[in-house]
Design an enzyme around this catalytic site. Sequence first.
Site, mmCIF file in Angstrom:
data_model
loop_
_atom_site.group_PDB
_atom_site.id
_atom_site.type_symbol
_atom_site.label_atom_id
_atom_site.label_comp_id
_atom_site.label_asym_id
_atom_site.label_seq_id
_atom_site.Cartn_x
_atom_site.Cartn_y
_atom_site.Cartn_z
ATOM 1 N N SER A 96 17.658 56.221 -11.786
ATOM 2 C CA SER A 96 18.979 56.186 -12.449
ATOM 3 C C SER A 96 19.565 54.780 -12.427
ATOM 4 C CB SER A 96 19.941 57.184 -11.799
ATOM 5 O OG SER A 96 20.344 56.771 -10.516
ATOM 6 N N ASN A 97 19.291 54.010 -11.413
ATOM 7 C CA ASN A 97 19.706 52.597 -11.403
ATOM 8 C C ASN A 97 18.952 51.823 -12.486
ATOM 9 O OD1 ASN A 97 21.601 51.657 -9.004
ATOM 10 N ND2 ASN A 97 20.301 53.283 -8.207
ATOM 11 N N THR A 154 18.817 47.050 -4.181
ATOM 12 C CA THR A 154 20.068 47.783 -4.002
ATOM 13 C C THR A 154 19.827 48.885 -2.987
ATOM 14 O OG1 THR A 154 21.869 48.980 -5.085
ATOM 15 C CG2 THR A 154 19.656 49.310 -6.021
ATOM 16 N N HIS A 155 20.730 48.958 -2.019
ATOM 17 C CA HIS A 155 20.576 49.913 -0.921
ATOM 18 C C HIS A 155 21.853 50.719 -0.769
ATOM 19 C CE1 HIS A 155 19.435 51.670 2.901
ATOM 20 N NE2 HIS A 155 20.546 51.212 3.440
ATOM 21 N N ARG A 177 -3.007 46.789 3.432
ATOM 22 C CA ARG A 177 -1.626 46.631 2.951
ATOM 23 C C ARG A 177 -1.459 45.264 2.304
ATOM 24 N NH1 ARG A 177 3.315 49.626 3.716
ATOM 25 N NH2 ARG A 177 4.889 48.453 2.535
ATOM 26 N N GLY A 198 12.706 40.986 6.648
ATOM 27 C CA GLY A 198 13.165 42.125 7.440
ATOM 28 C C GLY A 198 13.321 43.376 6.605
HETATM 29 N N1 LIG Z 1 10.534 42.545 2.233
HETATM 30 C C1 LIG Z 1 11.372 43.515 1.891
HETATM 31 N N2 LIG Z 1 10.984 44.451 1.003
HETATM 32 C C2 LIG Z 1 11.836 45.444 0.646
HETATM 33 C C3 LIG Z 1 13.115 45.540 1.249
HETATM 34 C C4 LIG Z 1 13.504 44.525 2.180
HETATM 35 O O1 LIG Z 1 14.646 44.528 2.695
HETATM 36 N N3 LIG Z 1 12.610 43.546 2.458
HETATM 37 N N4 LIG Z 1 13.963 46.623 0.948
HETATM 38 C C5 LIG Z 1 13.256 47.769 0.393
HETATM 39 C C6 LIG Z 1 14.097 48.939 0.013
HETATM 40 N N5 LIG Z 1 14.440 49.697 1.220
HETATM 41 C C7 LIG Z 1 15.754 49.927 1.460
HETATM 42 O O2 LIG Z 1 16.629 49.555 0.654
HETATM 43 C C8 LIG Z 1 13.404 50.192 2.049
HETATM 44 C C9 LIG Z 1 12.261 50.715 1.440
HETATM 45 C C10 LIG Z 1 11.222 51.188 2.237
HETATM 46 C C11 LIG Z 1 11.291 51.142 3.623
HETATM 47 C C12 LIG Z 1 10.112 51.619 4.428
HETATM 48 O O3 LIG Z 1 10.177 51.757 5.645
HETATM 49 N N6 LIG Z 1 8.987 51.860 3.714
HETATM 50 C C13 LIG Z 1 7.700 52.235 4.321
HETATM 51 C C14 LIG Z 1 7.034 53.419 3.612
HETATM 52 C C15 LIG Z 1 7.996 54.521 3.285
HETATM 53 C C16 LIG Z 1 7.361 55.495 2.270
HETATM 54 O O4 LIG Z 1 6.429 55.091 1.528
HETATM 55 O O5 LIG Z 1 7.824 56.659 2.241
HETATM 56 C C17 LIG Z 1 6.722 51.081 4.153
HETATM 57 O O6 LIG Z 1 7.007 50.168 3.341
HETATM 58 O O7 LIG Z 1 5.658 51.171 4.786
HETATM 59 C C18 LIG Z 1 12.433 50.631 4.224
HETATM 60 C C19 LIG Z 1 13.499 50.153 3.435
HETATM 61 C C20 LIG Z 1 12.377 47.361 -0.762
HETATM 62 N N7 LIG Z 1 11.450 46.361 -0.279
HETATM 63 N N1 LIG Z 2 16.508 51.977 1.033
HETATM 64 C C1 LIG Z 2 15.830 52.562 -0.062
HETATM 65 C C2 LIG Z 2 16.752 53.534 -0.728
HETATM 66 O O1 LIG Z 2 17.052 54.576 -0.191
HETATM 67 N N2 LIG Z 2 17.235 53.184 -1.927
HETATM 68 C C3 LIG Z 2 18.108 54.049 -2.682
HETATM 69 O O2 LIG Z 2 17.344 54.902 -3.529
HETATM 70 C C4 LIG Z 2 18.202 55.294 -4.615
HETATM 71 C C5 LIG Z 2 17.381 55.265 -5.873
HETATM 72 O O3 LIG Z 2 18.054 55.990 -6.869
HETATM 73 P P1 LIG Z 2 17.501 55.955 -8.371
HETATM 74 O O4 LIG Z 2 16.005 56.169 -8.290
HETATM 75 O O5 LIG Z 2 18.239 57.097 -9.051
HETATM 76 O O6 LIG Z 2 17.856 54.625 -8.949
HETATM 77 C C6 LIG Z 2 19.365 54.292 -4.664
HETATM 78 O O7 LIG Z 2 20.586 54.934 -4.331
HETATM 79 C C7 LIG Z 2 18.988 53.262 -3.605
HETATM 80 O O8 LIG Z 2 20.115 52.748 -2.899
#
Ligand SMILES: Nc1nc2c(c(=O)[nH]1)N[C@@H](CN(C=O)c1ccc(C(=O)N[C@@H](CCC(=O)O)C(=O)O)cc1)CN2
Ligand SMILES: NCC(=O)N[C@@H]1O[C@H](COP(=O)([O-])[O-])[C@@H](O)[C@H]1O
Length: 201
Positions: free
Chosen positions: A14-15, A109-110, A66, A144
């Site tokens: 949706s974003n 976006t988080h 990975r 991070g």
């Molecule tokens: N280098 C970075 N990459 C990403 C970030 C970031 O801050 N630094 N943010 C993410 C988005 N995110 C939260 O907003 C987020 C996404 C995924 C994870 C996580 O732990 N993922 C696991 C697997 C989870 C799964 O596949 O179900 C993983 O990557 O192994 C934490 C935070 C986007 N990328």
């Molecule tokens: N930290 C990862 C995470 O939870 N991200 C969140 O997933 C949603 C995606 O919605 P969308 O697919 O409808 O755009 C968003 O609300 C985003 O903040």
Amino acid sequence: MTAKLVVLVSGSGSNLQALIDACADPAYGAEIAAVGADREGTFGIERAEKAGIPTFVHRVKDYPTRDAWDEALTAEVASHDPELVVSAGFLKLCGPRFLAAFPGRYVNTHNSLLPAFPGMNGPGEALAAGVKLAGATLFICDSGVDTGPIVAQCAVPVEDDDTVETLTERIKEAERAQLVASVGRMVRDGWKVEDRRVRLG
Ligand SMILES: Nc1nc2c(c(=O)[nH]1)N[C@@H](CN(C=O)c1ccc(C(=O)N[C@@H](CCC(=O)O)C(=O)O)cc1)CN2
Ligand SMILES: NCC(=O)N[C@@H]1O[C@H](COP(=O)([O-])[O-])[C@@H](O)[C@H]1O
């Protein structure tokens, strides 16, 4: 000049749809060059296909390591020559190769007011913590997990009768508007990062 975006998704998109709709106006200043996902069958990819936007999928399990996945994702995104990479519900942490390829040009976006409640369950953790304000954060990704410099934030109230679902949807409404507004300002006016402070324009 129209800035090229690559958008990364893992879910409903949706974003992404909000960005697709915004890019329909030439004055917005951006076009979506490609949409990528880490898994098959996402509605986000469907949205991109419906909009005629090139798509790609790179699954971690299809690669021996990975790092190999990170290398393939980096090459794919770089092939579209984006000014800005946007992840919106992209559920994979991008590795050092990816970050080095798009320094200061990869935003996410988080759905929480970072640094509170990073990770995969922002709204749920906010609800469990009993906070009265929740929201969304757009930030520049670093090595991070949701620790990068903040571009923009928006707050929404947490209602007494909220569930994770109702709060998540309220956050999303504000988050989509913030994403469109912030990405538009970045591509039209530029941005600088100085000591973790992001200045637009
Ligand atoms: N280098 C970075 N990459 C990403 C970030 C970031 O801050 N630094 N943010 C993410 C988005 N995110 C939260 O907003 C987020 C996404 C995924 C994870 C996580 O732990 N993922 C696991 C697997 C989870 C799964 O596949 O179900 C993983 O990557 O192994 C934490 C935070 C986007 N990328
Ligand atoms: N930290 C990862 C995470 O939870 N991200 C969140 O997933 C949603 C995606 O919605 P969308 O697919 O409808 O755009 C968003 O609300 C985003 O903040």
